[in-house]
Scaffold this active site. Structure first.
Site, PDB file in Angstrom:
ATOM      1  N   GLY A   1       5.725  -4.237  -1.687  1.00 16.28           N
ATOM      2  CA  GLY A   1       5.525  -4.432  -3.122  1.00 16.28           C
ATOM      3  C   GLY A   1       4.069  -4.587  -3.512  1.00 16.28           C
ATOM      4  O   GLY A   1       3.761  -5.140  -4.578  1.00 16.28           O
TER       5      GLY A   1
ATOM      6  N   HIS B   1      -3.795  -5.251   4.085  1.00 17.42           N
ATOM      7  CA  HIS B   1      -2.579  -5.431   4.887  1.00 17.42           C
ATOM      8  C   HIS B   1      -2.891  -6.183   6.182  1.00 17.42           C
ATOM      9  O   HIS B   1      -2.064  -6.225   7.087  1.00 17.42           O
ATOM     10  CB  HIS B   1      -1.966  -4.072   5.249  1.00 17.42           C
ATOM     11  CG  HIS B   1      -1.439  -3.291   4.088  1.00 17.42           C
ATOM     12  ND1 HIS B   1      -0.604  -3.835   3.135  1.00 17.42           N
ATOM     13  CD2 HIS B   1      -1.616  -1.987   3.733  1.00 17.42           C
ATOM     14  CE1 HIS B   1      -0.297  -2.898   2.239  1.00 17.42           C
ATOM     15  NE2 HIS B   1      -0.899  -1.787   2.581  1.00 17.42           N
TER      16      HIS B   1
ATOM     17  N   ARG C   1       8.495  -9.340   2.061  1.00 16.67           N
ATOM     18  CA  ARG C   1       9.739  -8.633   1.739  1.00 16.67           C
ATOM     19  C   ARG C   1      10.611  -8.629   2.987  1.00 16.67           C
ATOM     20  O   ARG C   1      10.100  -8.600   4.105  1.00 16.67           O
ATOM     21  CB  ARG C   1       9.421  -7.199   1.309  1.00 16.67           C
ATOM     22  CG  ARG C   1      10.593  -6.403   0.783  1.00 16.67           C
ATOM     23  CD  ARG C   1      10.169  -4.971   0.462  1.00 16.67           C
ATOM     24  NE  ARG C   1      11.211  -4.234  -0.242  1.00 16.67           N
ATOM     25  CZ  ARG C   1      11.153  -2.935  -0.528  1.00 16.67           C
ATOM     26  NH1 ARG C   1      10.086  -2.222  -0.171  1.00 16.67           N
ATOM     27  NH2 ARG C   1      12.143  -2.333  -1.165  1.00 16.67           N
TER      28      ARG C   1
END
Length: 295
Positions: free
Chosen positions: A50, A108, A130
């Protein structure tokens, strides 16, 4: 496997024991030496959790709900991808160094690889997590559509690699657990994708409070409308369609594919699901972190 694509070993190396794109590794000294500013905001996710959705919400907050302002440039220029280093489009460190404050930074990276200057400058960090099953499905389709990345032999093959941490950015389990531990720091806000899907208003209010911004019904309504999945899927500044097919081939799979909670049920076999559940239980044993795979 497509003969036009390179092999995994051609494309990926290891950085601190974690699989990473070789092009990123070559330039990683620039990331390590990155100079944070105290008003930097860092958005961190494991891939396909997301990131773009959260980035656009933050852009809307920073621009006081001005939709046109957010549409002036593509998301990867407004929120540069820190460790990314590509020849033509994204050069995260360079973009950020040339950017006026306050900067929104996308990464990330796991905790151990995030530049130390973000901690030294006490920057605010938002981590969006997530559930692993939906992540692995979404990640698989991303790998298929990013032209330069080698295709896995099958979905099952990719899930096996994911469980072993042999995909870009390594183990989802280690990544998520390490950031969960860091969220004890009041400068780190830990969010769940599933909570955002279930009650986006509540999560936007949480973000506004964390960022010290005033909330109004009008602002929150604008943010929710502009950052709905359908709006973002149709918005060239967020859907990555400005990138050429040689970079992302959206004919193979759209960058913004579904955005659902529970899509994993359409892809996991019963046997694969049982295997994944056993592995998940082993990896997450002792952790207080709990995810929902449906809402």
């Amino acid at each position: 496997m497509s003969s036009s694509k390179p092999s995994f070993s051609d494309y990926f190396g290891k950085l601190g024991g974690i699989p990473m794109y070789k092009k990123f590794i070559e330039q990683f000294h620039n990331v390590e030496e990155f100079e944070a500013r105290p008003d930097d905001l860092v958005i961190v996710t494991y891939p396909k959790s997301g990131t773009t959705w959260l980035s656009e919400i933050i852009c809307m907050i920073y621009n006081n709900g001005d939709v046109e302002k957010c549409k002036e440039d593509v998301i990867f220029n407004r929120v540069p991808y820190l460790e990314c280093s590509t020849e033509h489009v994204m050069k995260g460190v360079k973009q950020l160094n040339e950017m006026a404050s306050p900067r929104i930074v996308k990464s990330h990276l796991p905790v151990k690889l995030l530049p130390v200057s973000f901690w030294e400058k006490n920057c605010k960090i938002i981590y969006l997590s997530r559930n692993a099953k939906d992540v692995v499905v979404s990640y698989y389709f991303l790998i298929l559509m990013v032209t330069a990345i080698p295709d896995p032999d099958s979905f099952q093959d990719f899930v096996e690699k994911f469980m072993d941490g042999e995909v870009p950015y390594g183990s989802w389990f280690e990544h998520t657990k390490s950031w969960w531990e860091k969220s004890k720091n009041p400068q780190v806000l830990f969010l769940f994708y599933e909570d955002m899907k279930e009650n986006i208003r509540k999560e936007v209010m949480k973000l506004l409070e964390f960022l010290g911004r005033k909330a109004s019904d009008e602002l929150v309504d604008k943010i929710i409308k502009h950052t709905s999945f359908q709006e973002m899927k149709n918005n060239p500044s967020t859907n990555y369609t400005t990138l050429p097919d040689e970079v992302m081939n959206q004919k193979v799979s759209p960058f913004m594919r579904k955005g659902d909670v529970g899509d994993w049920k359409n892809h996991f076999t019963v046997a694969l699901n049982e295997k994944f559940d056993m592995h998940y239980e082993q990896q997450m044993k002792g952790s207080t972190l709990k995810f929902r795979t449906k809402i």
